[in-house]
Design a protein around this motif. Structure first.
Motif: not given
Length: 83
Positions: A31-40
């Protein structure tokens, strides 16, 4: 593209259950995030890769912190094809 149960997000690919994110890829429940890859389950994070359960963090790989320069150098190295 290819997102499921994702709301209020833009420019995301193959994310599931994310909300108010942008430019994320292959993430779940962020939630409320940007430019994440393969995150949980990350919230309010920016530029993280392979992280789980982080909140208000930036420039992390596998939940380990890096400086901005270290982060981008590591991502560049990881993206290079192996011979």
């Amino acid at each position: 593209q290819g997102c499921q149960a994702t709301t209020g997000s833009s420019h995301c690919r193959d994310c599931t259950g994310c909300h108010d994110c942008s430019h994320c890829q292959d993430c779940q429940g962020c939630t409320g995030s940007a430019y994440l890859v393969n995150c949980t389950a990350c919230s309010d994070c920016t530029y993280c890769t392979g992280c789980v359960g982080l909140s208000k963090k930036e420039f992390h790989i596998l939940n380990q912190p890096y400086t901005r320069n270290e982060y981008f150098a590591m991502i560049k190295t990881l993206a290079q094809p192996r011979a």
